[in-house]
Design a protein around this motif. Sequence first.
Motif, PDB file in Angstrom:
ATOM      1  N   GLN A 143      -2.632  15.180  -8.845  1.00 35.18           N
ATOM      2  CA  GLN A 143      -2.659  16.428  -8.068  1.00 35.18           C
ATOM      3  C   GLN A 143      -2.926  16.140  -6.593  1.00 35.18           C
ATOM      4  OE1 GLN A 143      -5.553  18.933 -10.006  1.00 35.18           O
ATOM      5  NE2 GLN A 143      -4.281  19.201 -11.828  1.00 35.18           N
ATOM      6  N   GLN A 144      -3.854  15.225  -6.317  1.00 33.20           N
ATOM      7  CA  GLN A 144      -4.144  14.876  -4.920  1.00 33.20           C
ATOM      8  C   GLN A 144      -2.924  14.255  -4.244  1.00 33.20           C
ATOM      9  OE1 GLN A 144      -7.534  12.260  -5.376  1.00 33.20           O
ATOM     10  NE2 GLN A 144      -8.977  13.872  -4.802  1.00 33.20           N
ATOM     11  N   ILE A 145      -2.242  13.358  -4.942  1.00 29.91           N
ATOM     12  CA  ILE A 145      -1.065  12.700  -4.377  1.00 29.91           C
ATOM     13  C   ILE A 145      -0.019  13.729  -3.974  1.00 29.91           C
ATOM     14  CG2 ILE A 145       0.900  11.208  -4.977  1.00 29.91           C
ATOM     15  CD1 ILE A 145      -1.206   9.628  -6.744  1.00 29.91           C
ATOM     16  N   ALA A 146       0.228  14.692  -4.844  1.00 29.42           N
ATOM     17  CA  ALA A 146       1.226  15.727  -4.560  1.00 29.42           C
ATOM     18  C   ALA A 146       0.836  16.592  -3.366  1.00 29.42           C
ATOM     19  CB  ALA A 146       1.438  16.586  -5.801  1.00 29.42           C
ATOM     20  N   ALA A 147      -0.459  16.689  -3.091  1.00 38.17           N
ATOM     21  CA  ALA A 147      -0.939  17.553  -2.003  1.00 38.17           C
ATOM     22  C   ALA A 147      -1.003  16.847  -0.647  1.00 38.17           C
ATOM     23  CB  ALA A 147      -2.325  18.104  -2.358  1.00 38.17           C
ATOM     24  N   VAL A 148      -0.817  15.532  -0.600  1.00 37.78           N
ATOM     25  CA  VAL A 148      -0.889  14.813   0.675  1.00 37.78           C
ATOM     26  C   VAL A 148       0.339  15.178   1.504  1.00 37.78           C
ATOM     27  CG1 VAL A 148      -0.913  12.550   1.786  1.00 37.78           C
ATOM     28  CG2 VAL A 148      -2.209  12.915  -0.331  1.00 37.78           C
ATOM     29  N   PRO A 149       0.124  15.726   2.701  1.00 43.76           N
ATOM     30  CA  PRO A 149       1.273  16.146   3.512  1.00 43.76           C
ATOM     31  C   PRO A 149       2.070  14.972   4.072  1.00 43.76           C
ATOM     32  CG  PRO A 149      -0.753  16.425   4.759  1.00 43.76           C
ATOM     33  CD  PRO A 149      -1.152  15.991   3.366  1.00 43.76           C
ATOM     34  N   LYS A 150       3.331  15.233   4.313  1.00 46.94           N
ATOM     35  CA  LYS A 150       4.187  14.241   4.968  1.00 46.94           C
ATOM     36  C   LYS A 150       3.655  14.013   6.381  1.00 46.94           C
ATOM     37  CE  LYS A 150       8.633  14.737   6.703  1.00 46.94           C
ATOM     38  NZ  LYS A 150      10.050  15.093   6.577  1.00 46.94           N
ATOM     39  N   PRO A 151       3.623  12.779   6.849  1.00 38.81           N
ATOM     40  CA  PRO A 151       3.132  12.522   8.209  1.00 38.81           C
ATOM     41  C   PRO A 151       4.011  13.196   9.263  1.00 38.81           C
ATOM     42  CG  PRO A 151       3.585  10.464   7.035  1.00 38.81           C
ATOM     43  CD  PRO A 151       4.048  11.577   6.166  1.00 38.81           C
ATOM     44  N   SER A 152       3.404  13.508  10.405  1.00 39.65           N
ATOM     45  CA  SER A 152       4.154  14.123  11.502  1.00 39.65           C
ATOM     46  C   SER A 152       4.964  13.101  12.284  1.00 39.65           C
ATOM     47  CB  SER A 152       3.201  14.845  12.456  1.00 39.65           C
ATOM     48  OG  SER A 152       2.305  13.907  13.047  1.00 39.65           O
ATOM     49  N   ILE A 156       5.594   3.608  13.400  1.00 41.52           N
ATOM     50  CA  ILE A 156       6.111   2.639  14.359  1.00 41.52           C
ATOM     51  C   ILE A 156       7.056   3.290  15.357  1.00 41.52           C
ATOM     52  CG2 ILE A 156       7.297   0.422  14.627  1.00 41.52           C
ATOM     53  CD1 ILE A 156       4.592   0.446  12.921  1.00 41.52           C
ATOM     54  N   PHE A 157       7.943   4.160  14.881  1.00 40.63           N
ATOM     55  CA  PHE A 157       9.005   4.697  15.728  1.00 40.63           C
ATOM     56  C   PHE A 157       8.816   6.158  16.107  1.00 40.63           C
ATOM     57  CE2 PHE A 157      10.772   1.105  13.320  1.00 40.63           C
ATOM     58  CZ  PHE A 157      11.052   0.272  14.394  1.00 40.63           C
ATOM     59  N   GLY A 158       7.643   6.722  15.824  1.00 42.98           N
ATOM     60  CA  GLY A 158       7.280   8.033  16.332  1.00 42.98           C
ATOM     61  C   GLY A 158       7.927   9.216  15.650  1.00 42.98           C
ATOM     62  N   GLU A 159       8.057  10.290  16.431  1.00 44.57           N
ATOM     63  CA  GLU A 159       8.492  11.569  15.853  1.00 44.57           C
ATOM     64  C   GLU A 159       9.956  11.595  15.444  1.00 44.57           C
ATOM     65  OE1 GLU A 159       7.716  14.704  18.634  1.00 44.57           O
ATOM     66  OE2 GLU A 159       8.333  13.467  20.318  1.00 44.57           O
ATOM     67  N   ASN A 160      10.733  10.603  15.830  1.00 48.50           N
ATOM     68  CA  ASN A 160      12.134  10.535  15.408  1.00 48.50           C
ATOM     69  C   ASN A 160      12.410   9.327  14.509  1.00 48.50           C
ATOM     70  OD1 ASN A 160      12.991  12.848  16.901  1.00 48.50           O
ATOM     71  ND2 ASN A 160      12.809  11.607  18.749  1.00 48.50           N
ATOM     72  N   GLY A 161      11.353   8.705  13.997  1.00 48.88           N
ATOM     73  CA  GLY A 161      11.513   7.512  13.173  1.00 48.88           C
ATOM     74  C   GLY A 161      12.111   7.803  11.808  1.00 48.88           C
ATOM     75  N   PRO A 162      12.655   6.777  11.174  1.00 51.66           N
ATOM     76  CA  PRO A 162      13.354   6.963   9.902  1.00 51.66           C
ATOM     77  C   PRO A 162      12.477   7.427   8.750  1.00 51.66           C
ATOM     78  CG  PRO A 162      13.156   4.637  10.422  1.00 51.66           C
ATOM     79  CD  PRO A 162      12.696   5.393  11.620  1.00 51.66           C
ATOM     80  N   LEU A 163      11.186   7.152   8.793  1.00 54.72           N
ATOM     81  CA  LEU A 163      10.326   7.561   7.691  1.00 54.72           C
ATOM     82  C   LEU A 163      10.390   9.066   7.456  1.00 54.72           C
ATOM     83  CD1 LEU A 163       8.202   6.667   5.591  1.00 54.72           C
ATOM     84  CD2 LEU A 163       6.467   7.295   7.284  1.00 54.72           C
ATOM     85  N   LEU A 164      10.549   9.808   8.529  1.00 57.45           N
ATOM     86  CA  LEU A 164      10.531  11.274   8.406  1.00 57.45           C
ATOM     87  C   LEU A 164      11.746  11.819   7.645  1.00 57.45           C
ATOM     88  CD1 LEU A 164       9.128  12.065  11.938  1.00 57.45           C
ATOM     89  CD2 LEU A 164       7.904  11.684   9.793  1.00 57.45           C
ATOM     90  N   THR A 165      12.833  11.067   7.618  1.00 58.39           N
ATOM     91  CA  THR A 165      13.976  11.486   6.810  1.00 58.39           C
ATOM     92  C   THR A 165      13.963  10.833   5.439  1.00 58.39           C
ATOM     93  OG1 THR A 165      15.382   9.801   7.821  1.00 58.39           O
ATOM     94  CG2 THR A 165      15.465  12.002   8.786  1.00 58.39           C
ATOM     95  N   LEU A 166      13.323   9.672   5.306  1.00 53.93           N
ATOM     96  CA  LEU A 166      13.234   9.021   4.003  1.00 53.93           C
ATOM     97  C   LEU A 166      12.236   9.724   3.081  1.00 53.93           C
ATOM     98  CD1 LEU A 166      13.174   5.291   5.166  1.00 53.93           C
ATOM     99  CD2 LEU A 166      15.072   6.501   4.066  1.00 53.93           C
ATOM    100  N   TRP A 167      11.177  10.272   3.672  1.00 53.66           N
ATOM    101  CA  TRP A 167      10.169  10.986   2.886  1.00 53.66           C
ATOM    102  C   TRP A 167      10.411  12.490   3.012  1.00 53.66           C
ATOM    103  CZ3 TRP A 167       4.741   8.392   3.899  1.00 53.66           C
ATOM    104  CH2 TRP A 167       4.742   7.106   3.352  1.00 53.66           C
ATOM    105  N   THR A 168      11.344  12.987   2.212  1.00 55.05           N
ATOM    106  CA  THR A 168      11.610  14.435   2.196  1.00 55.05           C
ATOM    107  C   THR A 168      11.543  14.966   0.790  1.00 55.05           C
ATOM    108  OG1 THR A 168      13.985  14.008   2.040  1.00 55.05           O
ATOM    109  CG2 THR A 168      13.076  14.407   4.225  1.00 55.05           C
TER     110      THR A 168
END
Length: 168
Positions: A143-152, A156-168
Amino acid sequence: MRDISEITLQQHFFPDDGRIPNHPHYPFVRYPAVFDKTDAIEEVLERNHWRNTWRGSVFDYHHYHSNAHEVLVVAEGDAMLHIGGASGEELHVAIGDVLLLPAGTGHKFIRGSHSFTVVGAYPNGTAYNLCTGDPIEKDKHIQQIAAVPKPSHDPIFGENGPLLTLWT
């Protein structure tokens, strides 16, 4: 620090192995050979809102964090890590590699060079917990894992880095 266009991202999904839940939706991501010895790793992480940094090694037993995502950057040396719990994969990591572990992802040190050192950090400096796969706590941790928000920000590459599209 290398540019994102020079890096081949690697991602792996790990299933729940009965003790280590891993993340149900987000993959483990590796950015190979991003940094060299002269780069200021902590400054890059801080700039991208990944804080509560530390330098050291990785525990030599399977563990995970149910309340926080984690980034590990190999600052020195090389090692074999086991990612994803007992049914996961052994992964050779070396200086400059960036490992992005979504909440719940198991990780363990197997062996490495004497100088092996990582820099760890967490989105917005979350005070992480330490979980070892105790079956009594598993439902709460899932339950805790599911509640952890996606980072902003990508660490490494900031607000336009690839992690933000990989973690959707």
